[in-house]
Design an enzyme around this catalytic site. Structure first.
Site, PDB file in Angstrom:
ATOM      1  N   ASN A   1     -18.639 -49.058  35.550  1.00 29.34           N
ATOM      2  CA  ASN A   1     -19.186 -49.332  36.870  1.00 29.34           C
ATOM      3  C   ASN A   1     -18.182 -50.062  37.765  1.00 29.34           C
ATOM      4  OD1 ASN A   1     -21.462 -49.571  38.769  1.00 29.34           O
ATOM      5  ND2 ASN A   1     -21.227 -51.762  38.373  1.00 29.34           N
ATOM      6  N   THR A   2     -17.516 -51.069  37.234  1.00 31.82           N
ATOM      7  CA  THR A   2     -16.524 -51.788  38.037  1.00 31.82           C
ATOM      8  C   THR A   2     -15.332 -50.884  38.325  1.00 31.82           C
ATOM      9  OG1 THR A   2     -17.224 -53.986  37.313  1.00 31.82           O
ATOM     10  CG2 THR A   2     -14.959 -53.784  38.052  1.00 31.82           C
TER      11      THR A   2
ATOM     12  N   HIS B   1     -12.524 -65.516  47.399  1.00 31.55           N
ATOM     13  CA  HIS B   1     -11.766 -64.416  46.786  1.00 31.55           C
ATOM     14  C   HIS B   1     -10.306 -64.396  47.255  1.00 31.55           C
ATOM     15  CE1 HIS B   1     -13.620 -62.356  50.357  1.00 31.55           C
ATOM     16  NE2 HIS B   1     -12.420 -61.850  50.466  1.00 31.55           N
TER      17      HIS B   1
ATOM     18  N   CYS C   1     -22.968 -48.919  20.151  1.00 37.06           N
ATOM     19  CA  CYS C   1     -24.134 -48.040  20.173  1.00 37.06           C
ATOM     20  C   CYS C   1     -24.225 -47.169  18.920  1.00 37.06           C
ATOM     21  CB  CYS C   1     -24.091 -47.164  21.412  1.00 37.06           C
ATOM     22  SG  CYS C   1     -22.554 -46.253  21.574  1.00 37.06           S
TER      23      CYS C   1
HETATM   24  C1  LIG Z   1     -26.574 -53.391  26.146  1.00 34.84           C
HETATM   25  C2  LIG Z   1     -25.668 -52.806  27.180  1.00 34.84           C
HETATM   26  C3  LIG Z   1     -24.343 -52.511  26.859  1.00 34.84           C
HETATM   27  C4  LIG Z   1     -23.481 -51.961  27.808  1.00 34.84           C
HETATM   28  N1  LIG Z   1     -22.186 -51.684  27.473  1.00 34.84           N
HETATM   29  C5  LIG Z   1     -21.351 -51.141  28.388  1.00 34.84           C
HETATM   30  C6  LIG Z   1     -19.993 -50.867  28.059  1.00 34.84           C
HETATM   31  O1  LIG Z   1     -19.526 -51.112  26.940  1.00 34.84           O
HETATM   32  N2  LIG Z   1     -19.192 -50.365  29.024  1.00 34.84           N
HETATM   33  C7  LIG Z   1     -19.629 -50.099  30.272  1.00 34.84           C
HETATM   34  O2  LIG Z   1     -18.848 -49.635  31.104  1.00 34.84           O
HETATM   35  N3  LIG Z   1     -20.920 -50.353  30.626  1.00 34.84           N
HETATM   36  C8  LIG Z   1     -21.777 -50.860  29.716  1.00 34.84           C
HETATM   37  N4  LIG Z   1     -23.091 -51.130  30.065  1.00 34.84           N
HETATM   38  C9  LIG Z   1     -23.546 -50.824  31.439  1.00 34.84           C
HETATM   39  C10 LIG Z   1     -23.114 -51.901  32.404  1.00 34.84           C
HETATM   40  O3  LIG Z   1     -23.582 -53.155  31.959  1.00 34.84           O
HETATM   41  C11 LIG Z   1     -23.675 -51.630  33.812  1.00 34.84           C
HETATM   42  O4  LIG Z   1     -23.060 -50.464  34.327  1.00 34.84           O
HETATM   43  C12 LIG Z   1     -23.448 -52.797  34.744  1.00 34.84           C
HETATM   44  O5  LIG Z   1     -24.043 -52.519  35.983  1.00 34.84           O
HETATM   45  C13 LIG Z   1     -21.976 -53.106  34.946  1.00 34.84           C
HETATM   46  O6  LIG Z   1     -21.854 -54.182  35.840  1.00 34.84           O
HETATM   47  P1  LIG Z   1     -20.451 -54.745  36.316  1.00 34.84           P
HETATM   48  O7  LIG Z   1     -19.467 -53.615  36.308  1.00 34.84           O
HETATM   49  O8  LIG Z   1     -20.725 -55.252  37.697  1.00 34.84           O
HETATM   50  O9  LIG Z   1     -20.080 -55.871  35.412  1.00 34.84           O
HETATM   51  C14 LIG Z   1     -23.963 -51.693  29.119  1.00 34.84           C
HETATM   52  C15 LIG Z   1     -25.281 -52.006  29.437  1.00 34.84           C
HETATM   53  C16 LIG Z   1     -26.124 -52.549  28.493  1.00 34.84           C
HETATM   54  C17 LIG Z   1     -27.540 -52.859  28.868  1.00 34.84           C
HETATM   55  C1  LIG Z   2     -16.316 -66.572  53.502  1.00 33.02           C
HETATM   56  C2  LIG Z   2     -16.218 -65.088  53.387  1.00 33.02           C
HETATM   57  C3  LIG Z   2     -15.564 -64.360  54.363  1.00 33.02           C
HETATM   58  C4  LIG Z   2     -15.472 -62.972  54.280  1.00 33.02           C
HETATM   59  N1  LIG Z   2     -14.820 -62.282  55.265  1.00 33.02           N
HETATM   60  C5  LIG Z   2     -14.714 -60.933  55.183  1.00 33.02           C
HETATM   61  C6  LIG Z   2     -14.070 -60.197  56.215  1.00 33.02           C
HETATM   62  O1  LIG Z   2     -13.590 -60.743  57.210  1.00 33.02           O
HETATM   63  N2  LIG Z   2     -14.024 -58.846  56.106  1.00 33.02           N
HETATM   64  C7  LIG Z   2     -14.557 -58.184  55.045  1.00 33.02           C
HETATM   65  O2  LIG Z   2     -14.463 -56.961  55.006  1.00 33.02           O
HETATM   66  N3  LIG Z   2     -15.175 -58.849  54.036  1.00 33.02           N
HETATM   67  C8  LIG Z   2     -15.263 -60.210  54.087  1.00 33.02           C
HETATM   68  N4  LIG Z   2     -15.908 -60.895  53.085  1.00 33.02           N
HETATM   69  C9  LIG Z   2     -16.467 -60.148  51.944  1.00 33.02           C
HETATM   70  C10 LIG Z   2     -17.806 -59.521  52.292  1.00 33.02           C
HETATM   71  O3  LIG Z   2     -18.688 -60.523  52.757  1.00 33.02           O
HETATM   72  C11 LIG Z   2     -18.418 -58.823  51.093  1.00 33.02           C
HETATM   73  O4  LIG Z   2     -17.612 -57.720  50.726  1.00 33.02           O
HETATM   74  C12 LIG Z   2     -19.852 -58.385  51.346  1.00 33.02           C
HETATM   75  O5  LIG Z   2     -20.375 -57.828  50.164  1.00 33.02           O
HETATM   76  C13 LIG Z   2     -19.945 -57.396  52.483  1.00 33.02           C
HETATM   77  O6  LIG Z   2     -21.283 -57.020  52.645  1.00 33.02           O
HETATM   78  P1  LIG Z   2     -21.770 -55.948  53.706  1.00 33.02           P
HETATM   79  O7  LIG Z   2     -20.638 -54.968  53.891  1.00 33.02           O
HETATM   80  O8  LIG Z   2     -22.955 -55.322  53.066  1.00 33.02           O
HETATM   81  O9  LIG Z   2     -22.136 -56.683  54.939  1.00 33.02           O
HETATM   82  C14 LIG Z   2     -16.020 -62.295  53.177  1.00 33.02           C
HETATM   83  C15 LIG Z   2     -16.683 -63.021  52.194  1.00 33.02           C
HETATM   84  C16 LIG Z   2     -16.789 -64.406  52.281  1.00 33.02           C
HETATM   85  C17 LIG Z   2     -17.500 -65.159  51.212  1.00 33.02           C
END
Ligand SMILES: Cc1cc2nc3c(=O)[nH]c(=O)nc-3n(C[C@H](O)[C@H](O)[C@H](O)COP(=O)(O)O)c2cc1C
Ligand SMILES: Cc1cc2nc3c(=O)[nH]c(=O)nc-3n(C[C@H](O)[C@H](O)[C@H](O)COP(=O)(O)O)c2cc1C
Ligand SMILES: Cc1cc2nc3c(=O)[nH]c(=O)nc-3n(C[C@H](O)[C@H](O)[C@H](O)COP(=O)(O)O)c2cc1C
Lengths: 272, 272, 272
Positions: free
Chosen positions: B155-156, B137, B223
């Site tokens: 969600n993001t 990242h 939808c």
């Molecule tokens: C068929 C379907 C359509 C969806 N469309 C949307 C959308 O348009 N916008 C949205 O914010 N979430 C939508 N969702 C919900 C997201 O997919 C869900 O919150 C998911 O965890 C988002 O993941 P991400 O933010 O990590 O990509 C939809 C889910 C399904 C099953």
């Molecule tokens: C190689 C590598 C190194 C990372 N180093 C850090 C770090 O030093 N500090 C941090 O906050 N996240 C770091 N991350 C991101 C975290 O691993 C990631 O956000 C993870 O989901 C944290 O999980 P946890 O908080 O549940 O343990 C790193 C990720 C990768 C792949």
């Protein structure tokens, strides 16, 4: 009385439960009562009727073990002619339900469906979404007159507050029509989880959004601690659900019928 | 034109998709076009060139089905001499992409890589991190001049706001250099998700951080509901990306070349 | 010296690590040192002794590679008669630990247990919760006098702040008795993750809750960048843990003993 929806696991999470599959005989029975093949998507518009629709969700609180009790109370209070229930189980909550609990739920005359996170992504077209696929969390929101989350876990509380929606229940909540109300929650958690500095503000926010919060009570909790955090009694949840849905209990219905009969009698006598 | 990065699944999440693997022939073709073995880690410093670098992320909104359209518009607008694109797909967003969509993306002359959550943890040294392993990242943030999230899911959005970073896109966003700007997002969600009480404040916060938010438009959504929440047209995203990257479209380039030719002509005539 | 707790995977998340299982011989050695079968649930009340109890958690920061160094420093500073350590590893943090690191941890005279997310859901009764099952995050909170999170990742920081608790460490933190203090954290992250707009407010909130935050230092980070974000030196963590636990280092103990001897001598001489 239940149609187990497809549980094909093509969603974000692996299955939580390691419990063995139900015995073959039982499975067949269930399949034979399936009103439609499990891959047919659910459309709210296919389920318009005169009944009230309750979406009842459980989360990963130990109070989920009271689901059988809650369902029994609901079916003793309301008639299948006035109420249909869909269950929605978060993955964590499934850890608190035995196969027997789920069988009992299936047999409940009010319950017509059980939804799980995986169902959100079980597209009929081989796992790939197409423009024709309905969106389950939207359909459930349209179908449900009232959403009851009992128990509401600390984790789901914290997630809904920030608008997180990476699960079916959270997505239904994110897509809820907050203007129309209709959400009731019954938090249940360890006393220290409940008295955690973040909780109060989050509960207040839920209320600002129009949610009815059935505040937890003081009791000896599953973990042995005593204090506030226990889920309210199932009768409180039943009462709140009925009130929000605007339906009478079986008892009230009988009373009303008696009243009507009396009126008819009186009217009859007057007219007669 | 594409190097499919290793998809070895040793990260936090299971694969979402159940779609069958691509047929053998196709697979071979792809492997043979691999510019380097997939386990070689990606280093931004190995990819310094005169081109502009666009990191284009999709999330779990249904608007991800427009990715092919967006990529086509980008490749019609910008030349491979001025722009390289890396795709970054969240797990949920993969549910909205068919194998054909991914093949088309691979064939796009601008696209040189596709990243998934699993790639963050695909250490070359047998799955265990060593001090020599680059952090994906961080490398992607260094590589990218501009990050476009289109669509941005509810969600993001909610996750990036609290600083959550348990996925590749969220980690890139958490490690972004907010001082330099360069992030464009195109929210896309159901109208009620968009009008949910948390959304406005979260969008305002993104803007305070310097993010360009391409506000959703009113349309009939997937939808079936009508209302605000639909992703802006792909041409709006293309325009914003180009503007942020400071690159001209192919048309503008041609116009500029013509201008230059005219100038040369004029200068030539004057001097001649 | 260590009892590897059951790692049966019936919880919400799949295992992250793909590293091969330890060789047979080693495994046997470990099993034979098991003080009790791994499915016996952990009860704080079974572990009351005169020692101090330190719950030491690692998260997904690259600084987790310093765990061996930290454990070594702890065992050089405190004696097994005064201190017992339980390790708690988030899934992401396991990506930064080699089998050798874990073996070394097992061999450390202070370490008596290693906990993972999966242990929270490893109910003895065939994967289904019963009223008799203790709740692991509650038991760990009761057992621990002090909780040290070193390193604390950006992701875990953001999660604990909103009260999210879908993992063992987060659940322990959500159920912590904030009134009694006892939490020390050592954030460690890339400089830009640290200078991200959300971080400062979240650190301030932790402090309001009574958490001791060992502020990160400026150094050349794993990613090659230089800046603030590196975890404090292990000696700083050891000092803070000892101070919070109220235990003396081996050196201090020896000094105290010498002091006592001197006093005895003096007293003896006076009395004699
Ligand atoms: C068929 C379907 C359509 C969806 N469309 C949307 C959308 O348009 N916008 C949205 O914010 N979430 C939508 N969702 C919900 C997201 O997919 C869900 O919150 C998911 O965890 C988002 O993941 P991400 O933010 O990590 O990509 C939809 C889910 C399904 C099953
Ligand atoms: C190689 C590598 C190194 C990372 N180093 C850090 C770090 O030093 N500090 C941090 O906050 N996240 C770091 N991350 C991101 C975290 O691993 C990631 O956000 C993870 O989901 C944290 O999980 P946890 O908080 O549940 O343990 C790193 C990720 C990768 C792949
Ligand atoms: C045995 C056990 C009992 C638990 N009881 C509760 C509880 O009563 N309330 C609660 O908020 N969380 C409780 N938890 C923690 C939740 O299960 C955990 O936070 C989970 O991630 C919640 O998931 P959900 O909110 O998605 O359903 C318990 C966990 C375990 C292992």
């Amino acid at each position: 009385m239940i149609s187990h929806t497809s549980n094909r696991d093509n969603n974000n999470h692996p299955p939580t439960s390691t419990r063995p599959p139900p015995p073959e005989r039982e499975k067949k029975k269930k399949l034979s009562t399936h009103p439609r093949p499990p891959t047919t998507p659910f459309l709210a518009s296919d389920h318009q009727d005169s009944k009230k629709h309750l979406l009842l969700a459980t989360t990963g609180s130990v109070a989920t073990i009271k689901l059988p009790q809650l369902l029994k109370a609901l079916s003793q209070t309301f008639s299948p002619e006035s109420l249909t229930i869909h269950l929605l189980l978060t993955r964590s909550s499934e850890n608190f339900l035995t196969p027997a609990d789920l069988d009992e739920a299936s047999a409940n005359p009010l319950v017509s469906r059980v939804w799980r996170d995986a169902d959100e992504w079980a597209f009929p077209s081989g796992g790939v979404y197409t423009r024709e696929c309905p969106v389950l969390h939207i359909e459930l929101r349209k179908w449900a007159h009232v959403l009851v989350v009992a128990p509401l876990s600390a984790n789901t509380l914290s997630s809904v507050i920030v608008g997180r929606c990476d699960g079916l229940l959270l997505s239904v909540l994110r897509a809820w029509d907050w203007g129309r109300g209709g959400v009731v929650v019954a938090p249940a958690m360890n006393t220290l989880m409940w008295t955690h500095p973040v909780t109060r503000g989050q509960v207040d926010t839920l209320r600002e959004w129009g949610v009815e919060v059935l505040m937890p009570v003081s009791k000896v909790l599953a973990c042995g601690d005593e204090g506030v955090g226990g889920m309210v009694g199932v009768e409180v949840i039943v009462e709140a659900a009925g009130r929000r849905l605007g339906i009478s209990s079986v008892e009230e219905e009988e009373e009303e019928e008696e009243e009507e009969e009396k009126v008819v009698e009186v009217v009859g006598r007057v007219e007669g």
